[in-house]
Design an enzyme around this catalytic site. Structure first.
Site, PDB file in Angstrom:
ATOM      1  N   ARG A   1      42.450   1.912   0.570  1.00 16.10           N
ATOM      2  CA  ARG A   1      41.691   1.839   1.663  1.00 16.10           C
ATOM      3  C   ARG A   1      42.090   3.035   2.740  1.00 16.10           C
ATOM      4  O   ARG A   1      42.053   3.036   3.707  1.00 16.10           O
ATOM      5  CB  ARG A   1      42.074   0.596   2.567  1.00 16.10           C
ATOM      6  CG  ARG A   1      41.566  -0.814   1.834  1.00 16.10           C
ATOM      7  CD  ARG A   1      39.975  -0.756   1.660  1.00 16.10           C
ATOM      8  NE  ARG A   1      39.571  -2.155   1.088  1.00 16.10           N
ATOM      9  CZ  ARG A   1      39.484  -2.566  -0.019  1.00 16.10           C
ATOM     10  NH1 ARG A   1      40.046  -1.634  -0.911  1.00 16.10           N
ATOM     11  NH2 ARG A   1      39.229  -3.581  -0.514  1.00 16.10           N
TER      12      ARG A   1
ATOM     13  N   SER B   1      37.252  -7.765   5.042  1.00 16.80           N
ATOM     14  CA  SER B   1      38.696  -7.970   5.350  1.00 16.80           C
ATOM     15  C   SER B   1      38.788  -7.046   6.758  1.00 16.80           C
ATOM     16  O   SER B   1      38.319  -6.008   6.817  1.00 16.80           O
ATOM     17  CB  SER B   1      39.436  -7.257   4.321  1.00 16.80           C
ATOM     18  OG  SER B   1      39.163  -7.714   3.027  1.00 16.80           O
TER      19      SER B   1
ATOM     20  N   GLU C   1      41.893  -2.851   8.878  1.00 14.36           N
ATOM     21  CA  GLU C   1      40.951  -1.879   7.956  1.00 14.36           C
ATOM     22  C   GLU C   1      39.979  -1.485   8.703  1.00 14.36           C
ATOM     23  O   GLU C   1      39.442  -0.456   8.601  1.00 14.36           O
ATOM     24  CB  GLU C   1      40.529  -2.778   6.611  1.00 14.36           C
ATOM     25  CG  GLU C   1      39.710  -2.069   5.945  1.00 14.36           C
ATOM     26  CD  GLU C   1      39.090  -2.929   4.719  1.00 14.36           C
ATOM     27  OE1 GLU C   1      39.713  -3.544   4.074  1.00 14.36           O
ATOM     28  OE2 GLU C   1      37.677  -2.871   4.765  1.00 14.36           O
TER      29      GLU C   1
HETATM   30  P1  FAD Z   1      30.161   2.094   8.756  1.00 12.66           P
HETATM   31  O1  FAD Z   1      30.638   0.867   9.176  1.00 12.66           O
HETATM   32  O2  FAD Z   1      28.972   2.540   9.241  1.00 12.66           O
HETATM   33  O3  FAD Z   1      31.182   3.482   8.987  1.00 12.66           O
HETATM   34  C1  FAD Z   1      32.627   3.146   8.689  1.00 12.66           C
HETATM   35  C2  FAD Z   1      33.525   4.415   9.071  1.00 12.66           C
HETATM   36  O4  FAD Z   1      33.118   5.501   8.422  1.00 12.66           O
HETATM   37  C3  FAD Z   1      33.050   4.812  10.496  1.00 12.66           C
HETATM   38  O5  FAD Z   1      34.508   5.339  11.024  1.00 12.66           O
HETATM   39  C4  FAD Z   1      32.348   5.814  10.412  1.00 12.66           C
HETATM   40  O6  FAD Z   1      32.223   6.854  11.468  1.00 12.66           O
HETATM   41  C5  FAD Z   1      32.584   6.592   9.045  1.00 12.66           C
HETATM   42  N1  FAD Z   1      31.373   7.016   8.386  1.00 12.66           N
HETATM   43  C6  FAD Z   1      30.376   6.345   8.309  1.00 12.66           C
HETATM   44  N2  FAD Z   1      29.397   7.246   7.561  1.00 12.66           N
HETATM   45  C7  FAD Z   1      30.150   8.517   7.418  1.00 12.66           C
HETATM   46  C8  FAD Z   1      29.491   9.772   6.801  1.00 12.66           C
HETATM   47  N3  FAD Z   1      28.304   9.907   6.194  1.00 12.66           N
HETATM   48  N4  FAD Z   1      30.597  10.786   7.269  1.00 12.66           N
HETATM   49  C9  FAD Z   1      31.686  10.591   7.487  1.00 12.66           C
HETATM   50  N5  FAD Z   1      32.053   9.270   8.060  1.00 12.66           N
HETATM   51  C10 FAD Z   1      31.331   8.495   8.159  1.00 12.66           C
HETATM   52  N6  FAD Z   1      35.092  -2.662   1.781  1.00 12.66           N
HETATM   53  C11 FAD Z   1      35.620  -2.565   0.703  1.00 12.66           C
HETATM   54  O7  FAD Z   1      36.368  -1.499   0.441  1.00 12.66           O
HETATM   55  N7  FAD Z   1      35.680  -3.652  -0.446  1.00 12.66           N
HETATM   56  C12 FAD Z   1      35.025  -4.559  -0.254  1.00 12.66           C
HETATM   57  O8  FAD Z   1      35.064  -5.446  -1.081  1.00 12.66           O
HETATM   58  C13 FAD Z   1      34.333  -4.816   1.008  1.00 12.66           C
HETATM   59  N8  FAD Z   1      33.630  -5.885   1.188  1.00 12.66           N
HETATM   60  C14 FAD Z   1      32.912  -6.208   2.501  1.00 12.66           C
HETATM   61  C15 FAD Z   1      32.352  -7.325   2.553  1.00 12.66           C
HETATM   62  C16 FAD Z   1      31.636  -7.765   3.991  1.00 12.66           C
HETATM   63  C17 FAD Z   1      30.889  -8.895   3.907  1.00 12.66           C
HETATM   64  C18 FAD Z   1      31.510  -6.462   4.691  1.00 12.66           C
HETATM   65  C19 FAD Z   1      30.758  -6.837   5.933  1.00 12.66           C
HETATM   66  C20 FAD Z   1      32.189  -5.429   4.564  1.00 12.66           C
HETATM   67  C21 FAD Z   1      32.882  -5.049   3.450  1.00 12.66           C
HETATM   68  N9  FAD Z   1      33.640  -3.956   3.098  1.00 12.66           N
HETATM   69  C22 FAD Z   1      34.267  -3.703   2.075  1.00 12.66           C
HETATM   70  C23 FAD Z   1      33.836  -3.087   4.309  1.00 12.66           C
HETATM   71  C24 FAD Z   1      32.564  -1.940   4.413  1.00 12.66           C
HETATM   72  O9  FAD Z   1      31.401  -2.749   3.596  1.00 12.66           O
HETATM   73  C25 FAD Z   1      33.011  -0.668   3.774  1.00 12.66           C
HETATM   74  O10 FAD Z   1      33.983  -0.022   4.396  1.00 12.66           O
HETATM   75  C26 FAD Z   1      31.731   0.353   3.653  1.00 12.66           C
HETATM   76  O11 FAD Z   1      31.843   1.315   2.717  1.00 12.66           O
HETATM   77  C27 FAD Z   1      31.273   0.890   5.142  1.00 12.66           C
HETATM   78  O12 FAD Z   1      30.014   1.451   4.836  1.00 12.66           O
HETATM   79  P2  FAD Z   1      29.246   1.487   6.146  1.00 12.66           P
HETATM   80  O13 FAD Z   1      28.107   2.413   5.852  1.00 12.66           O
HETATM   81  O14 FAD Z   1      28.716   0.425   6.808  1.00 12.66           O
HETATM   82  O15 FAD Z   1      30.110   2.194   7.138  1.00 12.66           O
HETATM   83  N1  EPU Z   2      44.481 -16.095   0.218  1.00 11.90           N
HETATM   84  C1  EPU Z   2      44.928 -17.152   0.644  1.00 11.90           C
HETATM   85  N2  EPU Z   2      44.164 -17.464   1.790  1.00 11.90           N
HETATM   86  C2  EPU Z   2      43.174 -16.783   2.338  1.00 11.90           C
HETATM   87  C3  EPU Z   2      42.771 -15.687   1.676  1.00 11.90           C
HETATM   88  C4  EPU Z   2      43.427 -15.253   0.435  1.00 11.90           C
HETATM   89  O1  EPU Z   2      45.913 -17.497   0.271  1.00 11.90           O
HETATM   90  O2  EPU Z   2      42.478 -17.437   3.117  1.00 11.90           O
HETATM   91  C5  EPU Z   2      45.209 -15.373  -1.037  1.00 11.90           C
HETATM   92  C6  EPU Z   2      44.777 -16.171  -2.168  1.00 11.90           C
HETATM   93  O3  EPU Z   2      45.946 -16.568  -3.172  1.00 11.90           O
HETATM   94  C7  EPU Z   2      43.713 -15.217  -3.236  1.00 11.90           C
HETATM   95  C8  EPU Z   2      44.453 -13.968  -2.516  1.00 11.90           C
HETATM   96  O4  EPU Z   2      45.053 -14.158  -1.529  1.00 11.90           O
HETATM   97  O5  EPU Z   2      43.842 -15.506  -4.642  1.00 11.90           O
HETATM   98  C9  EPU Z   2      43.559 -12.652  -2.541  1.00 11.90           C
HETATM   99  O6  EPU Z   2      42.482 -13.128  -1.996  1.00 11.90           O
HETATM  100  P1  EPU Z   2      40.915 -12.341  -2.406  1.00 11.90           P
HETATM  101  O7  EPU Z   2      40.812 -12.526  -4.033  1.00 11.90           O
HETATM  102  O8  EPU Z   2      39.809 -13.073  -1.606  1.00 11.90           O
HETATM  103  O9  EPU Z   2      41.199 -10.842  -2.038  1.00 11.90           O
HETATM  104  P2  EPU Z   2      41.778 -10.187  -0.770  1.00 11.90           P
HETATM  105  O10 EPU Z   2      43.173  -9.539  -1.257  1.00 11.90           O
HETATM  106  O11 EPU Z   2      41.776 -11.088   0.308  1.00 11.90           O
HETATM  107  C10 EPU Z   2      40.854  -7.838  -1.178  1.00 11.90           C
HETATM  108  C11 EPU Z   2      40.086  -6.836  -0.518  1.00 11.90           C
HETATM  109  C12 EPU Z   2      38.448  -7.225  -0.552  1.00 11.90           C
HETATM  110  C13 EPU Z   2      38.078  -7.359  -2.105  1.00 11.90           C
HETATM  111  C14 EPU Z   2      38.974  -8.312  -2.685  1.00 11.90           C
HETATM  112  C15 EPU Z   2      38.435  -8.122  -4.279  1.00 11.90           C
HETATM  113  C16 EPU Z   2      41.459  -5.796   1.074  1.00 11.90           C
HETATM  114  C17 EPU Z   2      41.971  -5.608   2.265  1.00 11.90           C
HETATM  115  N3  EPU Z   2      40.404  -6.699   0.684  1.00 11.90           N
HETATM  116  O12 EPU Z   2      40.717  -9.031  -0.724  1.00 11.90           O
HETATM  117  O13 EPU Z   2      37.920  -6.151  -0.030  1.00 11.90           O
HETATM  118  O14 EPU Z   2      36.547  -7.538  -1.946  1.00 11.90           O
HETATM  119  O15 EPU Z   2      40.324  -8.147  -2.820  1.00 11.90           O
HETATM  120  O16 EPU Z   2      39.022  -6.941  -4.820  1.00 11.90           O
HETATM  121  O17 EPU Z   2      41.949  -5.214   0.296  1.00 11.90           O
HETATM  122  C18 EPU Z   2      37.180  -5.426   2.325  1.00 11.90           C
HETATM  123  O18 EPU Z   2      37.873  -4.388   2.147  1.00 11.90           O
HETATM  124  O19 EPU Z   2      36.625  -5.552   3.415  1.00 11.90           O
HETATM  125  C19 EPU Z   2      37.049  -6.600   1.384  1.00 11.90           C
HETATM  126  C20 EPU Z   2      36.240  -7.484   1.463  1.00 11.90           C
END
Ligand code: FAD
Ligand code: EPU
Length: 338
Positions: A164, A238, A334
């Site tokens: 991240r 997250s 994050e």
């Molecule tokens: P924005 O929110 O629009 O921007 C995020 C940051 O990047 C801001 O600081 C912005 O200024 C900057 N930025 C945006 N575009 C540019 C650009 N073109 N050039 C330079 N800077 C820029 N993230 C994960 O890594 N893994 C996950 O599994 C994951 N799951 C998610 C699930 C949900 C339900 C949600 C809501 C979010 C999740 N995220 C996850 C976080 C998010 O989706 C990612 O970080 C994604 O890449 C953000 O994209 P965005 O276009 O919405 O960025």
């Molecule tokens: N857990 C709990 N309680 C909770 C949530 C999680 O006990 O309420 C424990 C469980 O044991 C579970 C473990 O944590 O098995 C891991 O949880 P999960 O698989 O949901 O993944 P996470 O570590 O919470 C990360 C990323 C996600 C990504 C998933 C799958 C980060 C900060 N988050 O979540 O990314 O989708 O793994 O790879 O690394 C994001 O970055 O926005 C995001 C959603």
């Protein structure tokens, strides 16, 4: 190119918090972006680039210009026997790019299916899920350097990708606008099924030799069952990162808390599940007015309607403090706080 003054940002952030910007400007090409940056009325204003707004929390109105990246286009740049190099405009919806590759059976980003947002933000935090990170297929990106308007090409080493993390989240923050991304994908994908939950879904479906599409579908299935859909419940995924702690600290914690959920990480560190820490600290499903901690995934803070960005931030501060008090671990946000 479109300009709007005193614009509402509520629909442009997945938390759905109310915020306004002095100017909202969309751009669909490098030339349009350059034109905007040179416009006399925008030149001196602070700039914030947004993709899908799925990783930001607005705690106040934005006093400058919000630049909405709409640069389109997916193109095959080159190929050899084993790989394709695929270039995407930064304004393409990330999951559209994933689906484009899945349809062609090209392997590499199927585990990143359904991550919200745009392509341009993907390198910002080196998006990751289910055992794969953007850096694994990253080839290069182009970004406009704000100080002189030059387009600069970055390779992986210069992006300094980590968990991240990237150059763009630190030294490069507010200095570059990413305009395109090139990925190197496998033509004959051997999908990555190392993540236990993916293997479980494939086994349930009786799939022993999974295709790129099978893995993409398994990931989408897992995500839909775990993560709230921002269209229904405001959130930014997250809210905190999973903290990395030294092995000795993890062992001491495990002696005290035998249920600790953790994974080995590079550099002799241990990655602790922040969701577990937050749940153990008693936050799961707890609300403070309109904002709270999701009842199924404690790492996700949610806005069930009408919460202010400041209230969500204050809640995150409380969560952070109580995890520190109970476990001596400092969580790191994050989400990008604006
Ligand atoms: P924005 O929110 O629009 O921007 C995020 C940051 O990047 C801001 O600081 C912005 O200024 C900057 N930025 C945006 N575009 C540019 C650009 N073109 N050039 C330079 N800077 C820029 N993230 C994960 O890594 N893994 C996950 O599994 C994951 N799951 C998610 C699930 C949900 C339900 C949600 C809501 C979010 C999740 N995220 C996850 C976080 C998010 O989706 C990612 O970080 C994604 O890449 C953000 O994209 P965005 O276009 O919405 O960025
Ligand atoms: N857990 C709990 N309680 C909770 C949530 C999680 O006990 O309420 C424990 C469980 O044991 C579970 C473990 O944590 O098995 C891991 O949880 P999960 O698989 O949901 O993944 P996470 O570590 O919470 C990360 C990323 C996600 C990504 C998933 C799958 C980060 C900060 N988050 O979540 O990314 O989708 O793994 O790879 O690394 C994001 O970055 O926005 C995001 C959603």
């Amino acid at each position: 190119m479109r300009l709007e003054h005193d614009a509402d940002l509520t629909r442009l952030n997945t938390f759905g918090v109310r915020a306004r910007t002095a100017v909202l400007a969309q751009f669909s090409s490098l030339d349009e972006l350059r034109g905007l940056l040179a416009a006399p009325e925008l030149k001196q204003r602070p700039r914030l680039v947004l993709g899908g707004g799925s990783n930001v929390l607005f705690t106040r109105d934005w006093p400058g210009v919000v630049l909405l990246n709409e640069i389109p286009g997916i193109a095959l740049e080159r190929e050899d026997e084993e790989h394709v190099w695929l270039r995407s405009g930064a304004g393409v919806v990330w999951n559209d790019l994933v689906m484009y590759t899945v349809e062609r059976g090209w392997g590499g980003i199927e585990n990143l299916s359904l991550i919200p947002g745009k392509v341009g933000a993907a390198p910002m935090q080196n998006i990751g899920a289910y055992g794969v990170e953007l850096k694994d297929t990253f080839s290069a990106l182009e970004a406009l350097r704000l100080e002189d308007g030059a387009v600069v090409e970055f390779h992986a080493a210069e992006c300094r990708f980590g968990y991240r993390e990237s150059f763009f989240k630190h030294e490069g923050r507010d200095r570059f606008i990413i305009t395109s991304l090139t990925l190197r994908l496998k033509k004959h994908g051997a999908p990555n099924t190392a993540y236990g939950a993916i293997r479980d879904v494939l086994a349930e479906r009786g799939i022993t030799d999974p295709t790129v599409r099978d893995v993409s579908e398994a990931v989408m299935n897992i995500r839909r069952s775990k993560l709230p859909d921002p269209a229904e419940l405001g959130n930014a995924g997250s809210f905190f990162k999973n903290p990395m702690v030294p092995m000795a600290q993890a062992e001491a914690l495990r002696r005290k808390h035998p249920g600790l959920v953790s994974y080995p990480a590079p550099g002799g560190l241990v990655k602790v599940a922040a969701g577990w820490l937050i749940e153990q600290a008693g936050w799961k499903g707890r609300y403070s007015g309109a904002c709270g901690v999701h009842q199924d995934q404690a790492l996700v803070l949610v806005n069930r309607g009408g919460a202010s960005g400041q209230a969500i931030y204050d809640l995150s501060e409380q969560v952070l403090r109580s995890v520190w008090d109970r476990f001596g671990i400092a969580l790191e946000r994050e989400v990008n706080i604006i």
